[in-house]
Write a protein that holds these residues in place. Structure first.
Motif, PDB file in Angstrom:
ATOM      1  N   ARG A 185       0.847  -1.196   0.000  1.00 36.50           N
ATOM      2  CA  ARG A 185       0.000   0.000   0.000  1.00 36.50           C
ATOM      3  C   ARG A 185       0.882   1.246   0.000  1.00 36.50           C
ATOM      4  O   ARG A 185       2.025   1.217   0.433  1.00 36.50           O
ATOM      5  CB  ARG A 185      -0.931   0.023   1.216  1.00 36.50           C
ATOM      6  N   GLN A 186       0.286   2.322  -0.499  1.00 38.43           N
ATOM      7  CA  GLN A 186       0.994   3.602  -0.541  1.00 38.43           C
ATOM      8  C   GLN A 186       0.018   4.696  -0.171  1.00 38.43           C
ATOM      9  O   GLN A 186      -0.977   4.921  -0.871  1.00 38.43           O
ATOM     10  CB  GLN A 186       1.597   3.857  -1.919  1.00 38.43           C
ATOM     11  N   ALA A 187       0.320   5.360   0.935  1.00 41.96           N
ATOM     12  CA  ALA A 187      -0.476   6.492   1.379  1.00 41.96           C
ATOM     13  C   ALA A 187       0.103   7.782   0.788  1.00 41.96           C
ATOM     14  O   ALA A 187       1.283   7.825   0.435  1.00 41.96           O
ATOM     15  CB  ALA A 187      -0.481   6.560   2.898  1.00 41.96           C
ATOM     16  N   PRO A 188      -0.699   8.836   0.686  1.00 45.81           N
ATOM     17  CA  PRO A 188      -0.202  10.101   0.122  1.00 45.81           C
ATOM     18  C   PRO A 188       1.035  10.593   0.875  1.00 45.81           C
ATOM     19  O   PRO A 188       1.047  10.652   2.103  1.00 45.81           O
ATOM     20  CB  PRO A 188      -1.386  11.052   0.325  1.00 45.81           C
ATOM     21  N   GLY A 189       2.079  10.919   0.114  1.00 45.56           N
ATOM     22  CA  GLY A 189       3.297  11.445   0.708  1.00 45.56           C
ATOM     23  C   GLY A 189       4.180  10.422   1.379  1.00 45.56           C
ATOM     24  O   GLY A 189       5.188  10.787   1.986  1.00 45.56           O
ATOM     25  N   LYS A 190       3.820   9.147   1.271  1.00 41.94           N
ATOM     26  CA  LYS A 190       4.613   8.098   1.913  1.00 41.94           C
ATOM     27  C   LYS A 190       5.110   7.092   0.888  1.00 41.94           C
ATOM     28  O   LYS A 190       4.577   7.002  -0.222  1.00 41.94           O
ATOM     29  CB  LYS A 190       3.787   7.384   2.977  1.00 41.94           C
ATOM     30  N   GLU A 191       6.120   6.322   1.277  1.00 40.76           N
ATOM     31  CA  GLU A 191       6.639   5.287   0.395  1.00 40.76           C
ATOM     32  C   GLU A 191       5.716   4.070   0.404  1.00 40.76           C
ATOM     33  O   GLU A 191       4.977   3.832   1.358  1.00 40.76           O
ATOM     34  CB  GLU A 191       8.046   4.881   0.845  1.00 40.76           C
ATOM     35  N   ARG A 192       5.796   3.329  -0.668  1.00 46.81           N
ATOM     36  CA  ARG A 192       5.028   2.095  -0.753  1.00 46.81           C
ATOM     37  C   ARG A 192       5.570   1.107   0.276  1.00 46.81           C
ATOM     38  O   ARG A 192       6.787   0.955   0.425  1.00 46.81           O
ATOM     39  CB  ARG A 192       5.127   1.514  -2.164  1.00 46.81           C
ATOM     40  N   GLU A 193       4.669   0.426   0.987  1.00 49.36           N
ATOM     41  CA  GLU A 193       5.098  -0.505   2.022  1.00 49.36           C
ATOM     42  C   GLU A 193       4.415  -1.858   1.852  1.00 49.36           C
ATOM     43  O   GLU A 193       3.264  -1.935   1.392  1.00 49.36           O
ATOM     44  CB  GLU A 193       4.778   0.055   3.415  1.00 49.36           C
ATOM     45  N   LEU A 194       5.123  -2.899   2.257  1.00 49.78           N
ATOM     46  CA  LEU A 194       4.575  -4.246   2.214  1.00 49.78           C
ATOM     47  C   LEU A 194       3.546  -4.402   3.330  1.00 49.78           C
ATOM     48  O   LEU A 194       3.829  -4.095   4.491  1.00 49.78           O
ATOM     49  CB  LEU A 194       5.685  -5.280   2.377  1.00 49.78           C
ATOM     50  N   VAL A 195       2.373  -4.898   2.965  1.00 49.59           N
ATOM     51  CA  VAL A 195       1.308  -5.134   3.932  1.00 49.59           C
ATOM     52  C   VAL A 195       1.257  -6.599   4.336  1.00 49.59           C
ATOM     53  O   VAL A 195       1.216  -6.934   5.519  1.00 49.59           O
ATOM     54  CB  VAL A 195      -0.056  -4.706   3.352  1.00 49.59           C
ATOM     55  N   ALA A 196       1.259  -7.484   3.330  1.00 51.55           N
ATOM     56  CA  ALA A 196       1.145  -8.916   3.604  1.00 51.55           C
ATOM     57  C   ALA A 196       1.653  -9.695   2.412  1.00 51.55           C
ATOM     58  O   ALA A 196       1.631  -9.201   1.276  1.00 51.55           O
ATOM     59  CB  ALA A 196      -0.303  -9.304   3.911  1.00 51.55           C
ATOM     60  N   ALA A 197       2.096 -10.913   2.681  1.00 49.77           N
ATOM     61  CA  ALA A 197       2.577 -11.793   1.622  1.00 49.77           C
ATOM     62  C   ALA A 197       2.127 -13.212   1.925  1.00 49.77           C
ATOM     63  O   ALA A 197       1.985 -13.596   3.100  1.00 49.77           O
ATOM     64  CB  ALA A 197       4.091 -11.721   1.517  1.00 49.77           C
ATOM     65  N   ILE A 198       1.935 -13.962   0.855  1.00 49.75           N
ATOM     66  CA  ILE A 198       1.556 -15.365   1.016  1.00 49.75           C
ATOM     67  C   ILE A 198       2.398 -16.192   0.063  1.00 49.75           C
ATOM     68  O   ILE A 198       2.587 -15.833  -1.100  1.00 49.75           O
ATOM     69  CB  ILE A 198       0.037 -15.578   0.764  1.00 49.75           C
ATOM     70  N   GLY A 199       2.921 -17.306   0.578  1.00 45.58           N
ATOM     71  CA  GLY A 199       3.743 -18.168  -0.241  1.00 45.58           C
ATOM     72  C   GLY A 199       2.900 -19.050  -1.141  1.00 45.58           C
ATOM     73  O   GLY A 199       1.687 -18.881  -1.276  1.00 45.58           O
ATOM     74  N   THR A 200       3.569 -20.012  -1.739  1.00 41.89           N
ATOM     75  CA  THR A 200       2.853 -20.913  -2.634  1.00 41.89           C
ATOM     76  C   THR A 200       1.919 -21.847  -1.875  1.00 41.89           C
ATOM     77  O   THR A 200       1.012 -22.425  -2.458  1.00 41.89           O
ATOM     78  CB  THR A 200       3.827 -21.723  -3.482  1.00 41.89           C
ATOM     79  N   THR A 201       2.149 -21.985  -0.589  1.00 42.96           N
ATOM     80  CA  THR A 201       1.225 -22.730   0.261  1.00 42.96           C
ATOM     81  C   THR A 201       0.567 -21.747   1.220  1.00 42.96           C
ATOM     82  O   THR A 201       1.188 -20.787   1.666  1.00 42.96           O
ATOM     83  CB  THR A 201       1.921 -23.827   1.074  1.00 42.96           C
TER      84      THR A 201
END
Length: 116
Positions: free
Chosen positions: A38-54
């Protein structure tokens, strides 16, 4: 070619819920981890969540752990982000991502606004 299409964003009151979807195509979905940023106004893009192949392999940003849940449906080539107990600081454009080294692919994003 790789295509990622996000949907499900919108305006929601604090404490509310939204479910984001990302439909993927152009690659073998089951072979790749998927991420939400996600990227909020004036901020850098940040990782919120990730899911592997399982589905057992997930990670979350500290700011969303316990409120957000990432999941995937390999039969539908779709990854989801269930967002509960939303806060105004969750307001951002949310992007789906897949990395097929050395390239990162992104969708166009979906806007989430948390406001009363």
């Amino acid at each position: 070619q790789v295509r990622l299409v996000e949907s499900g964003g919108g305006l929601v009151q604090p404490g509310g819920s939204l479910r984001l979807s990302c439909a993927a195509s152009g690659f073998t979905f089951t072979l790749y981890s998927m991420k939400w940023y996600r990227q909020a106004p004036g901020k850098e893009r940040e990782l919120v969540a990730a899911i592997g192949t399982t589905v057992a392999s997930t990670i979350y940003a500290d700011s969303v752990r316990g409120r957000f849940t990432i999941s995937r449906d390999n039969a539908k080539n779709t990854v989801f982000l269930q967002m509960n107990s939303l806060k105004p600081e969750d307001t951002a454009v949310y992007y789906c991502n897949v990395r097929r080294a050395p390239i990162d692919y992104w969708g166009r994003g979906t806007q989430v606004t948390v406001s009363s």
